[in-house]
Write an enzyme that holds these catalytic residues in place. Structure first.
Site, short mmCIF file in Angstrom:
data_model
loop_
_atom_site.label_atom_id
_atom_site.label_comp_id
_atom_site.label_asym_id
_atom_site.label_seq_id
_atom_site.Cartn_x
_atom_site.Cartn_y
_atom_site.Cartn_z
N GLU A 339 43.87 10.96 -47.39
CA GLU A 339 44.05 10.79 -45.88
C GLU A 339 45.14 10.42 -45.79
O GLU A 339 46.20 9.73 -47.29
CB GLU A 339 43.22 9.33 -45.72
N SER A 521 51.74 10.91 -45.93
CA SER A 521 53.18 11.51 -47.48
C SER A 521 53.23 10.24 -48.37
O SER A 521 53.35 10.03 -49.73
CB SER A 521 53.91 11.83 -47.56
N ARG A 522 51.42 9.33 -48.53
CA ARG A 522 51.57 7.95 -49.64
C ARG A 522 53.16 7.11 -49.74
O ARG A 522 53.10 6.38 -50.64
CB ARG A 522 51.64 8.72 -50.84
N LEU A 523 53.85 6.94 -48.44
CA LEU A 523 55.50 6.55 -48.22
C LEU A 523 54.44 5.41 -47.69
O LEU A 523 54.81 5.21 -46.80
CB LEU A 523 56.52 6.90 -47.38
N HIS A 524 53.48 4.21 -47.91
CA HIS A 524 53.30 3.53 -47.36
C HIS A 524 54.61 2.10 -47.09
O HIS A 524 55.22 2.12 -48.51
CB HIS A 524 51.97 2.69 -48.47
#
Length: 586
Positions: A339, A521-524
């Site tokens: 996701e 882009s998983r830059l949480h």
């Protein structure tokens, strides 16, 4: 909602719960939203009103009941979890003649108009598309519309897809002059949806579009397609022969793959090979020849007289969904599930000084958004042997002393807590791309507090708490049912039901909070608050590396993390205690 949680035990014996993965069960429920009290606290303590276990969403003490429709994401989840029986059941397939007769019946003695049926059909198509093809990965949708009702279904689908957040483009080369169709065109133009002339379409559609919807011809079509539809069909044929589906946009056919024989299918073998087929009313005979991974039935409007007259065997629609999956459910490559979260950025300056206040803010937003059971949380405990276990429980109260839930004191979690008081909680609000992780020590609440909550529950729930000896082995469900029936009879006069000694509440007093919000882009965004004496260390972890692997096939062997640390400490100012924030070196 069922949630699976990863957990581990660290060297100090603390239980820790990390990321969760939600699984939704299709359900229909009347939901009453809680009107959240003024933040941060209306009083020194905030206790959640009673919620039936695994039941409805929040009930406000002063709120009048009303029905709250499911969120779009909940509707999608309901679709995704249609029962295997519905997917595998034998479904009636219609001949061309029966399909035409049913349309005549619907628009004749049964009182439907063509625009009503077209609206329902187009909504079904849009819903099926949104169920399978995520907006984050398939944004640009080309809808190729023919001159008849099938094309009208495509125009309606374009409007709904726009409101779902997609970017539709419409190719409508042979416009029908009837008011119904010109009205649909006007609706799309008012949304600034582009109409693309045939001559402006690229020969290879894969570079400009993420999905192509084939809405050219329906079941009433016969003969050979004429220009420009013959070339458009060949364009889709060329697209469907690309072997790697990841390198081309999927093709979605509405009711009939254009160019197929309504009953015999792709006779020549050189026709369109759609990835999805959305059959309307009931599948046509040609659908038996469909070999793509996604077959849906849409058009939830078939009345009982039609089903009876034509002997239709159709699967039940889940919840409030406008379509249902039929045929074999495709296998899924678990490693490919991902996701790309889209959320507002969570900035350091936006975080509230007190973690309890920050939790209440997020919690109130989850309630206001209409999420089902926003108070559901994964509780992880660890026994003296270091073995962790997790389960879902319901938060029943939160104040600045901690988080409260109730259970049987003879349950496994209670045994674990008697051996190791350290535990972890995890709240996961999927629709909001958020989770909150809390760690701390656990103690029983006072007997007075347990008594008060026990008698605030419905009488049926009070009896259930007495009957159920959690985590004990029983010979069968009938034992519980019989015991419940006996208690129900015993207290049928409305007399006072005493709380059993083996039932009560627990309170987790936090020493760590972590607030997580998914980003692209998983830059949480990830905030960790460690509470130790009067000092809170606040870690903000962000991955500065763009995840470019999917775009340029570059393998990143090392991922760098920079840590911004904020220290939260309490100071005496003017006779009162306030939180003070200062930045620390990473």
């Amino acid at each position: 909602m069922l949630t699976a949680a990863c957990k581990f035990r660290n060297k100090s014996g603390l239980a820790s719960t990390t990321r969760v993965m939600p699984f939704f069960l299709s359900t229909s429920a009347t939901v009453t939203p809680l009107c959240p009290p003024p933040s941060p606290y209306p009083s020194p303590h905030f206790r959640l009103p009673y919620l039936p276990r695994r039941g409805l969403a929040f009930l406000a003490a002063a709120a009048s009941p009303r029905t709250l429709p499911p969120t779009p994401r909940q509707a999608m989840a309901s679709l995704a979890t249609s029962t295997a029986a519905a997917a595998a059941a034998e479904v009636t397939h219609l001949s061309q003649r029966d399909a035409a007769d049913i349309d005549e019946q619907l628009m004749g003695p049964l009182g439907f108009s063509v625009d009503q049926l077209m609206e329902l059909a187009g909504l079904s198509v849009a819903t099926a598309v949104a169920e399978v093809y995520k907006l984050s990965e398939h944004t640009r949708v080309l809808i190729i519309c023919g001159p008849g009702n099938n094309g009208g279904d495509g125009l309606v689908a374009a409007r709904h897809l726009y409101h779902f957040g997609y970017k539709p483009f419409v190719c409508y080369p042979k416009r029908t002059a009837k008011p119904l169709y010109s009205g649909l065109v006007t609706q799309l133009e008012s949304l600034a949806i582009p109409f693309v002339p045939v001559e402006d379409l690229p020969q290879d559609l894969s570079g400009q579009y993420d999905i192509v919807i084939d809405a050219m011809f329906g079941f009433s079509f016969h003969g050979a397609p004429r220009p420009p539809f013959d070339d458009l069909i060949q364009m889709l044929v060329s697209l469907s022969v690309i072997g790697d589906s990841a390198k081309r946009p999927p093709i979605v056919s509405v009711d009939i793959p254009s160019g197929w024989h309504v009953e015999e299918g792709d006779v020549s073998g050189g026709g369109i090979k759609p990835d999805m087929l959305v059959s309307l009313t009931a599948p046509k005979l040609c659908a038996k020849k469909f070999t793509g991974p996604h077959h849906f039935l849409g058009g939830r409007f078939v009345p009982p007289p039609i089903s009876s007259k034509y002997g239709l065997e159709l699967p039940p629609y889940p919840g409030t969904s406008m379509c249902v999956r039929i045929g074999k459910v495709p296998s899924v490559d678990i490693s490919s599930l991902r996701e790309n979260y889209i959320s507002p950025e969570l900035l350091e300056t936006q975080v509230m000084p007190n973690p309890f206040d920050q939790f209440r803010t997020w919690f109130d937003e989850a309630v206001t958004a209409g999420l089902r059971e926003p108070n559901a949380m994964a509780l992880t405990t660890v026994n003296k042997a270091g073995k962790p276990s997790s389960r879902m429980v319901l938060l029943k109260g939160v104040d600045k002393q901690g988080f409260v839930w109730y259970t049987n004191y003879g349950s496994q979690k209670a045994h674990d807590l008697s051996e190791n008081s350290n535990a972890a909680l995890l709240f996961y609000w999927n629709e909001m791309n958020r989770q909150v992780r809390v760690e701390g020590s656990v103690q029983k609440v006072s007997e007075e507090e347990s008594e008060k909550y026990f008698h605030s529950r419905p009488r049926g729930s009070q009896l259930g708490a007495i009957v159920s000896k959690q985590s004990t082995v029983i010979s069968g469900r009938e034992v519980l049912q019989q015991a419940y029936k006996e208690l129900e009879q015993k207290y049928s006069d409305g007399s006072f039901i005493p709380k059993p000694d083996y039932w009560g509440g627990y309170r987790l007093t936090p020493n760590l909070f972590e607030f997580w919000q998914g980003q692209q882009s998983r830059l949480h965004d990830r905030y960790v608050l460690y509470i130790c004496h009067l000092i809170i260390n606040f870690d903000f972890v962000k991955n500065p590396c763009l995840n470019i692997c999917e775009h340029v096939n570059v393998v990143l062997n090392t991922i760098l993390f920079y840590i911004n640390r904020l220290q939260y400490s309490q100071r005496e100012l003017g006779g009162s205690t306030e939180w003070h924030i200062q930045r620390l070196s990473p």
